[in-house]
Design an enzyme around this catalytic site. Sequence first.
Site, PDB file in Angstrom:
ATOM      1  N   HIS A 424       0.823  -1.209   0.000  1.00 46.36           N
ATOM      2  CA  HIS A 424       0.000   0.000   0.000  1.00 46.36           C
ATOM      3  C   HIS A 424       0.860   1.262   0.000  1.00 46.36           C
ATOM      4  O   HIS A 424       0.674   2.155  -0.829  1.00 46.36           O
ATOM      5  CB  HIS A 424      -0.922  -0.011   1.218  1.00 46.36           C
ATOM      6  CG  HIS A 424      -1.874   1.146   1.254  1.00 46.36           C
ATOM      7  ND1 HIS A 424      -3.145   1.067   0.742  1.00 46.36           N
ATOM      8  CD2 HIS A 424      -1.733   2.420   1.716  1.00 46.36           C
ATOM      9  CE1 HIS A 424      -3.748   2.235   0.888  1.00 46.36           C
ATOM     10  NE2 HIS A 424      -2.914   3.074   1.483  1.00 46.36           N
ATOM     11  N   GLU A 425       1.812   1.330   0.935  1.00 44.08           N
ATOM     12  CA  GLU A 425       2.606   2.556   1.059  1.00 44.08           C
ATOM     13  C   GLU A 425       3.587   2.736  -0.099  1.00 44.08           C
ATOM     14  O   GLU A 425       3.787   3.846  -0.579  1.00 44.08           O
ATOM     15  CB  GLU A 425       3.348   2.579   2.403  1.00 44.08           C
ATOM     16  CG  GLU A 425       2.455   2.472   3.628  1.00 44.08           C
ATOM     17  CD  GLU A 425       1.415   3.566   3.726  1.00 44.08           C
ATOM     18  OE1 GLU A 425       1.502   4.572   2.987  1.00 44.08           O
ATOM     19  OE2 GLU A 425       0.485   3.425   4.538  1.00 44.08           O
ATOM     20  N   HIS A 428       1.975   4.169  -2.949  1.00 44.86           N
ATOM     21  CA  HIS A 428       1.845   5.624  -2.897  1.00 44.86           C
ATOM     22  C   HIS A 428       3.080   6.342  -3.442  1.00 44.86           C
ATOM     23  O   HIS A 428       2.996   7.521  -3.808  1.00 44.86           O
ATOM     24  CB  HIS A 428       1.614   6.080  -1.466  1.00 44.86           C
ATOM     25  CG  HIS A 428       0.180   5.995  -1.040  1.00 44.86           C
ATOM     26  ND1 HIS A 428      -0.848   6.542  -1.762  1.00 44.86           N
ATOM     27  CD2 HIS A 428      -0.397   5.420   0.046  1.00 44.86           C
ATOM     28  CE1 HIS A 428      -1.987   6.327  -1.139  1.00 44.86           C
ATOM     29  NE2 HIS A 428      -1.742   5.643  -0.040  1.00 44.86           N
ATOM     30  N   GLU A 447      -5.309   7.419  -2.458  1.00 45.76           N
ATOM     31  CA  GLU A 447      -5.702   6.467  -1.426  1.00 45.76           C
ATOM     32  C   GLU A 447      -6.610   5.373  -1.987  1.00 45.76           C
ATOM     33  O   GLU A 447      -6.445   4.192  -1.696  1.00 45.76           O
ATOM     34  CB  GLU A 447      -6.391   7.184  -0.265  1.00 45.76           C
ATOM     35  CG  GLU A 447      -5.496   8.137   0.515  1.00 45.76           C
ATOM     36  CD  GLU A 447      -4.356   7.447   1.251  1.00 45.76           C
ATOM     37  OE1 GLU A 447      -4.229   6.214   1.162  1.00 45.76           O
ATOM     38  OE2 GLU A 447      -3.580   8.163   1.926  1.00 45.76           O
ATOM     39  N   TYR A 529     -10.985   6.069   0.766  1.00 49.90           N
ATOM     40  CA  TYR A 529     -10.403   4.728   0.776  1.00 49.90           C
ATOM     41  C   TYR A 529     -11.414   3.702   0.247  1.00 49.90           C
ATOM     42  O   TYR A 529     -11.163   3.034  -0.760  1.00 49.90           O
ATOM     43  CB  TYR A 529      -9.990   4.322   2.191  1.00 49.90           C
ATOM     44  CG  TYR A 529      -8.778   5.015   2.739  1.00 49.90           C
ATOM     45  CD1 TYR A 529      -7.516   4.453   2.634  1.00 49.90           C
ATOM     46  CD2 TYR A 529      -8.887   6.227   3.403  1.00 49.90           C
ATOM     47  CE1 TYR A 529      -6.394   5.072   3.161  1.00 49.90           C
ATOM     48  CE2 TYR A 529      -7.771   6.867   3.934  1.00 49.90           C
ATOM     49  CZ  TYR A 529      -6.529   6.286   3.810  1.00 49.90           C
ATOM     50  OH  TYR A 529      -5.420   6.901   4.327  1.00 49.90           O
TER      51      TYR A 529
END
Length: 689
Positions: A424-425, A428, A447, A529
Amino acid sequence: MRKRLAFVLLLVARAVTAQSAPAQPAVLPNQQALAPRIPVRAATTRASGDTTGYWQQRADYQIVATLDERVGVITATGSLRYVNRSPEVLRELWVHQYLNAFRPGSRWSATDEREGRLRFQELRDPDYAYERFTSAPRVNGRTVTVEYPLSPDSTVVRLPLATPLAPGDSVTVEFAWTARPSTVPRRQARRGRSFDFSQWYPKVAVYDRDGWKPNALVPAGEFYGEFGAFDVTLVLPADQTVGATGVPVSGDPGYARVMAPGSERPRLAAQAYRDVPAATTVRVPTGYKAVRFIARNVHHFAWSTSPGFRYEGTSYVHAPSQFYRFPIWDTVSVHVLYRADAADDCSRASLSESAEKRCVDESLTQWQGGKALDQTRKALRWLEALYGDYPYPQITVVKRIDASGTEFPMLLMNGEATLGLTVHELGHVYTYGILANNEWQSGWMDEGLSSYQELLQAGDSRVLLAARLEMANDRNPSQPADTAVRRLRARLDSMSGEQATTVREGTAEPIGSRADLFRSFAAYNASVYDRGQSMYQALHDVLGEETFQRFLREYYAMWQFRHVDRWAMQATAERVGERKLGWFFDQWVQQTGVIDYALRAPVVRKEQVAGRFQWVVTAQLARVGQYRHPMPVGVRTATGWTVIRTDPLKDVQLVQFRLDEAPDALWLDPYGSTESPTARFYRLVLPTR
């Protein structure tokens, strides 16, 4: 950033006033009373939908910061070279001092108070955070007035320019300041000798086609930055180990000294960038060291430091897959920093016995022995396959003080080491770091997309579910024979039902809303989200697997290191999908609703054609809900399912099948590929005569 599922209520001491500032009307550019809640026109994308005529400003920083551990403060000086590439004359600069959010008097604290969270409102010195100018900024050598228009909030600064900045010209702004994280962790923190400096320097706001975009930092929404280069020298106690955006070109970050047994030796990539300018002279006190980092094509710089870090590293080697307009390194240095002193560090957090054990697990056990390194390599492989080649010479993952995770260019600050969080990060770094949307205005673009790609990586998306059900060809795909697939379908159907409930009850809000205008932080999370993830799930279903993959890769190739908005994404999807998609983005971004269709009046007719019998099945499909979608309709025969797609632009349409076998069932969305919570009501039994 991954959303937090719970907030820790912290009892802390009493308030101090925010940094002093002259009273001004509390109105910022693009936030006037009549400013749209949801963007109605492109802020960065030209009418053509491509990059022809596109422009963005440039911001290059040179900073020297010295950490005084005794008081938890950095003392810094720096310069910003700001280039006006817009066609407008600028008469002011807007700057953020975001660290001032984590203190009494800020709009963040006011939001927490309104929503029933106690974090920073009552902190006393020395526990609250701050970022303060120690002398007035100078623009091209001339002192300028510092204005805080949202006082007592001091996260937004206006600097009026004595001389207007013409198109094509640049100014150099000199800053001197001190900064201190808070002892209460939220995206930044300090504890003992450990520091997470996520926000810490005067960050210039973005100026795009809509004008200046400053915003007070509140829990909902994050950041929007101008691309440029950072040349940052950190003066730290000699036993500190530091991870940061960029590559260390001089000085010792401390990796070799704290390297775990069996780890590969640190590959610092100090020669990654050409034409690195000569270093400035820096005063280094006895017992300190100076570590200089260079980062290019980034819009932020963050860093974490602790003497308690343990280092593990490796190299990620890959061959560039295509030509880009930016450099690609065939070898990427991977650095992981976690807590060798986890037991001691966690004991300082005043946790219960069970929480302290979990803290040690999340600080040490989950990371060590190459586990976090392996997760990072897997995430890089996945994201390169999804979007394209990783365009930086290194990636660093650090164990931060706070829980969950926050992304920065070339740096992840994670509270634990799991594959899902890393995917996930690191996702980003692509969607926010490279494809730089305005997170404060369009959080769904990063997001929502990073949440969806995390689902894809785990194999938990509706498109993948439908493909598995189609291959299985079960007579009842709502209850597949495969237990894991059955559980996945039930979970996805439950999520769709929960979102439909918020629409029915009137609590859902459009995902395109400005972050600070959501009624609560929880509503923001549910929109950008959860509903954002559902939007991409629906777009994947609309475009189909191959086209969706080409869309992501072309979006990345065209818009990397540029600001993106809804229209950049929509134009790319339309160009690759060869269809207009305004209806899709309008409904998902600007409205709330559900995908709800009714399947009515089925008729089965047996015909003889060219000496053979055929069964003709017709039915009426009518849109009932607010959202349009190319709904799948399926007919079952003895040998399996036949599924067709319908026209999303027709509110009422006739669907027809011609079959060589007798049908016995007509279902709406038999494989569950859509976000429709009501499709299960239309599983019709057909007469077999």
